[in-house]
Motif scaffolding. Structure first.
Motif, PDB file in Angstrom:
ATOM      1  N   PHE A 287      52.115 148.883 -59.379  1.00  0.00           N
ATOM      2  CA  PHE A 287      50.736 148.453 -59.621  1.00  0.00           C
ATOM      3  C   PHE A 287      50.629 146.797 -59.878  1.00  0.00           C
ATOM      4  CE2 PHE A 287      48.171 147.251 -63.452  1.00  0.00           C
ATOM      5  CZ  PHE A 287      46.967 147.640 -63.054  1.00  0.00           C
ATOM      6  N   LEU A 288      51.490 146.487 -60.533  1.00  0.00           N
ATOM      7  CA  LEU A 288      51.582 144.822 -60.915  1.00  0.00           C
ATOM      8  C   LEU A 288      51.663 144.031 -59.636  1.00  0.00           C
ATOM      9  CD1 LEU A 288      53.970 144.647 -63.993  1.00  0.00           C
ATOM     10  CD2 LEU A 288      51.460 144.533 -64.042  1.00  0.00           C
ATOM     11  N   ALA A 289      52.494 144.484 -58.797  1.00  0.00           N
ATOM     12  CA  ALA A 289      52.578 143.791 -57.510  1.00  0.00           C
ATOM     13  C   ALA A 289      51.344 143.779 -56.547  1.00  0.00           C
ATOM     14  CB  ALA A 289      53.726 144.573 -56.571  1.00  0.00           C
ATOM     15  N   ARG A 290      50.663 145.062 -56.547  1.00  0.00           N
ATOM     16  CA  ARG A 290      49.318 145.156 -56.114  1.00  0.00           C
ATOM     17  C   ARG A 290      48.420 144.128 -56.635  1.00  0.00           C
ATOM     18  NH1 ARG A 290      50.325 150.488 -56.675  1.00  0.00           N
ATOM     19  NH2 ARG A 290      48.609 150.832 -58.103  1.00  0.00           N
ATOM     20  N   LEU A 291      48.338 144.137 -57.920  1.00  0.00           N
ATOM     21  CA  LEU A 291      47.511 143.169 -58.617  1.00  0.00           C
ATOM     22  C   LEU A 291      47.674 141.768 -58.332  1.00  0.00           C
ATOM     23  CD1 LEU A 291      46.844 144.575 -62.201  1.00  0.00           C
ATOM     24  CD2 LEU A 291      45.616 144.716 -60.375  1.00  0.00           C
ATOM     25  N   ALA A 292      48.954 141.265 -58.221  1.00  0.00           N
ATOM     26  CA  ALA A 292      49.372 139.997 -57.813  1.00  0.00           C
ATOM     27  C   ALA A 292      49.240 139.720 -56.425  1.00  0.00           C
ATOM     28  CB  ALA A 292      51.140 140.009 -58.169  1.00  0.00           C
ATOM     29  N   ALA A 293      49.212 140.637 -55.599  1.00  0.00           N
ATOM     30  CA  ALA A 293      48.705 140.403 -54.153  1.00  0.00           C
ATOM     31  C   ALA A 293      47.219 140.204 -54.218  1.00  0.00           C
ATOM     32  CB  ALA A 293      49.044 141.505 -53.415  1.00  0.00           C
ATOM     33  N   LYS A 294      46.544 140.852 -54.984  1.00  0.00           N
ATOM     34  CA  LYS A 294      44.914 140.433 -54.966  1.00  0.00           C
ATOM     35  C   LYS A 294      44.546 138.876 -55.834  1.00  0.00           C
ATOM     36  CE  LYS A 294      43.629 145.366 -55.169  1.00  0.00           C
ATOM     37  NZ  LYS A 294      43.033 146.538 -55.831  1.00  0.00           N
ATOM     38  N   GLY A 295      45.732 138.324 -56.196  1.00  0.00           N
ATOM     39  CA  GLY A 295      45.350 137.174 -56.914  1.00  0.00           C
ATOM     40  C   GLY A 295      45.090 137.169 -58.356  1.00  0.00           C
ATOM     41  N   VAL A 296      45.414 138.291 -59.225  1.00  0.00           N
ATOM     42  CA  VAL A 296      45.401 138.523 -60.483  1.00  0.00           C
ATOM     43  C   VAL A 296      46.747 137.747 -60.990  1.00  0.00           C
ATOM     44  CG1 VAL A 296      45.676 140.129 -62.328  1.00  0.00           C
ATOM     45  CG2 VAL A 296      44.286 140.853 -60.530  1.00  0.00           C
ATOM     46  N   ARG A 297      46.412 136.859 -62.106  1.00  0.00           N
ATOM     47  CA  ARG A 297      47.392 136.121 -62.753  1.00  0.00           C
ATOM     48  C   ARG A 297      48.256 137.168 -63.866  1.00  0.00           C
ATOM     49  NH1 ARG A 297      46.238 132.155 -67.021  1.00  0.00           N
ATOM     50  NH2 ARG A 297      48.324 131.784 -67.713  1.00  0.00           N
ATOM     51  N   LEU A 298      49.216 137.278 -63.554  1.00  0.00           N
ATOM     52  CA  LEU A 298      50.285 138.102 -64.477  1.00  0.00           C
ATOM     53  C   LEU A 298      50.942 137.258 -65.815  1.00  0.00           C
ATOM     54  CD1 LEU A 298      51.817 140.514 -61.944  1.00  0.00           C
ATOM     55  CD2 LEU A 298      49.750 140.859 -63.093  1.00  0.00           C
TER      56      LEU A 298
END
Length: 90
Positions: free
Chosen positions: A60-71
């Motif tokens: 899930f975190l990898a999908r968010l990072a791919a969408k440009g979400v800053r972790l």
């Protein structure tokens, strides 16, 4: 157990997660993230007090990072997981 808080500011949405990012908890965070993405503002996901991240949480975190979400994360464990995911997404 999980606690999710969303703070909406004019130029940024911050989703703060406490608890675990595992199992059914991932679905709850994903729902919040999907709603935030729909608002078309920059998003920051902050893992503040997360004690466990399972494979579905990492995916899930990898999908968010791919969408440009800053972790970002607090603590050694979560910071390590976020750094590894961010390296893979770059």
């Amino acid at each position: 157990m999980i606690r999710i808080m969303t703070a909406t500011e004019p130029k940024l949405i911050t989703i703060t997660v406490d608890g675990e990012l595992a199992g059914e908890c991932v679905d709850a965070v994903e729902t919040c993230a999907t709603q935030a993405v729909a608002q078309r503002r920059p998003i920051r996901l902050f893992l503040r007090d997360v004690s466990n991240i399972d494979e579905s949480g990492r995916a899930f975190l990898a999908r968010l990072a791919a969408k440009g979400v800053r972790l970002c994360a607090a603590g050694v464990y979560c910071s390590y997981v976020v750094a590894k995911i961010s390296q893979s997404a770059a």
